[in-house]
Write an enzyme that holds these catalytic residues in place. Sequence first.
Site, PDB file in Angstrom:
ATOM      1  N   LYS A 205      47.273  62.228  25.466  1.00  0.00           N
ATOM      2  CA  LYS A 205      47.242  60.244  25.819  1.00  0.00           C
ATOM      3  C   LYS A 205      46.060  60.267  26.478  1.00  0.00           C
ATOM      4  O   LYS A 205      45.286  60.932  27.137  1.00  0.00           O
ATOM      5  CB  LYS A 205      48.308  59.856  27.225  1.00  0.00           C
ATOM      6  CG  LYS A 205      47.875  58.268  26.872  1.00  0.00           C
ATOM      7  CD  LYS A 205      48.858  57.888  28.598  1.00  0.00           C
ATOM      8  CE  LYS A 205      48.648  56.523  29.129  1.00  0.00           C
ATOM      9  NZ  LYS A 205      49.336  56.555  30.083  1.00  0.00           N
ATOM     10  N   GLU A 255      49.123  46.628  40.975  1.00  0.00           N
ATOM     11  CA  GLU A 255      48.930  48.382  40.515  1.00  0.00           C
ATOM     12  C   GLU A 255      49.221  49.132  42.163  1.00  0.00           C
ATOM     13  O   GLU A 255      48.012  48.677  41.690  1.00  0.00           O
ATOM     14  CB  GLU A 255      49.227  49.368  39.836  1.00  0.00           C
ATOM     15  CG  GLU A 255      49.331  50.806  39.274  1.00  0.00           C
ATOM     16  CD  GLU A 255      49.033  51.654  38.472  1.00  0.00           C
ATOM     17  OE1 GLU A 255      49.138  52.642  38.260  1.00  0.00           O
ATOM     18  OE2 GLU A 255      48.556  50.506  37.309  1.00  0.00           O
ATOM     19  N   GLU A 299      55.107  56.633  26.976  1.00  0.00           N
ATOM     20  CA  GLU A 299      53.457  56.356  27.886  1.00  0.00           C
ATOM     21  C   GLU A 299      53.817  56.221  28.996  1.00  0.00           C
ATOM     22  O   GLU A 299      52.992  56.868  30.116  1.00  0.00           O
ATOM     23  CB  GLU A 299      52.965  55.349  27.279  1.00  0.00           C
ATOM     24  CG  GLU A 299      51.502  55.043  28.232  1.00  0.00           C
ATOM     25  CD  GLU A 299      51.007  53.581  27.547  1.00  0.00           C
ATOM     26  OE1 GLU A 299      50.015  52.691  28.372  1.00  0.00           O
ATOM     27  OE2 GLU A 299      50.991  53.001  26.529  1.00  0.00           O
ATOM     28  N   LYS A 436      45.446  40.851  29.803  1.00  0.00           N
ATOM     29  CA  LYS A 436      45.031  41.399  30.501  1.00  0.00           C
ATOM     30  C   LYS A 436      44.261  41.452  31.051  1.00  0.00           C
ATOM     31  O   LYS A 436      42.978  41.342  32.680  1.00  0.00           O
ATOM     32  CB  LYS A 436      44.539  43.473  30.730  1.00  0.00           C
ATOM     33  CG  LYS A 436      46.265  44.120  30.574  1.00  0.00           C
ATOM     34  CD  LYS A 436      46.389  44.897  29.836  1.00  0.00           C
ATOM     35  CE  LYS A 436      47.609  46.073  29.086  1.00  0.00           C
ATOM     36  NZ  LYS A 436      47.556  47.694  29.154  1.00  0.00           N
TER      37      LYS A 436
END
Length: 446
Positions: A205, A255, A299, A436
């Site tokens: 990834k 986050e 993911e 975003k």
Amino acid sequence: MAQAGREGHPPGIGDGRLVSRTREIDDCSFRAFLSAQSAPRVAWATPDGLELVGGGAAAVVRAEGTDRFDTLRADAATLFDDIDADGPPAARPRLLGGLAFEADHTPASPWEGFPAALFVLPRVQLTRANDRTWLSVTSYDTDATPESVAERLDTVHETIADLPMLRPSGQRPGIATTRRLTTNAEWTESVERAVASIRNGNLRKVVLATALDVTLAAPIDVPDTLERFRRTYPECYRFLVQPTEERGFFGPPPERLVRMDGDHVATEALAGSVERGDTPEEDAELARSLEASDKLGHEQALVTDTIRECLAPFGTVCVGERGIKRLSNIQHLRTPITATLDDDTHVLDLVEVLHPTPAVGGLPPERARSVIRETEPFDRGWYASPVGWFDAAGDGEFVVGIRSAVAGGDDATLFAGDGIVGDSDPDEEWAELGPKFQPVLDELDE
């Protein structure tokens, strides 16, 4: 390298004594207070109500290169070795700041003034917690005394006595032009190369980012922008690190990277996203599609597994149940993760092993970082990096510096990234980037 002390005459860390005096005051406008302070300026706010804003520097700790975490820990230990502080735990002395994405970061446009690591112990600070407000004044100097710092506290208190409890957040500066630093064609080519590398087994990834250059119609007022985030993104953190008067790094990231309080650690895996719906029914359907997506579930599982593996050497790790985290304009897959530490640990130890998580870097980490450096036509600087605070005990809290911008005057650079795995589609990933940018972009546009 560390600096501290009186303005213009800073002794080195180890040459002074840290003295801090605090008093409870009536609530006032943190935005007005922050606007009145000189650089460096810092701000930190959590969804559960802790808020810190500070101006000036009693001490500044900087670090460069691959040993930057060692330097930070060593200088902070020396700085905090001799403390005379009288405030409550909420208003205790803390170093606030962050780090660049890469250890070998060299400040360049738009990141002038941002070294590989920078933490500030504010000279003057407001703290709000549990519906109470405190004013603190801190000095780190060879001749600092409780009496001299208490006198300074009296003076500062007088200067802020007339600040209002509330102050409007002001007008948005407006946007004149925007320009993506990665074109759609360049993005498509980069994603296709990454997918091929993943399918060949060289990569699992990688998170590829884009930057958006924004020319503003009027100069930005960052404290105003932070105040608007309070209203529009109450479920998010808010931060500002402004080393100089010229520009600051800020945002409302959703986050948490890590929080450490004694032997208790809390973090989360946040990866995979879809937009919010226009109706409750559409919103619920989008959430169901997010939970049902094999690609996004894979993911998110990569991020969860990696965080668990990083924390395992420090103690007992518990992975919670995956769910949906809804923000104003986007929703993510989220898995809460906690740990109980076995031994004495500094929060920077955890930040060092966790950064960058696969949610902003990739797997394997070094291969993903090589792909990022080879692919992205801009300097990430402090984007997607740890931003937060730590104290004398080594406790602290850090977020991941996403949904963020670096700005000053009439220009701003915004950032957004997307995780690329084996079945990623370039067009779908490009479409995911737009929302975003919006948390910051919406607060700049008139």
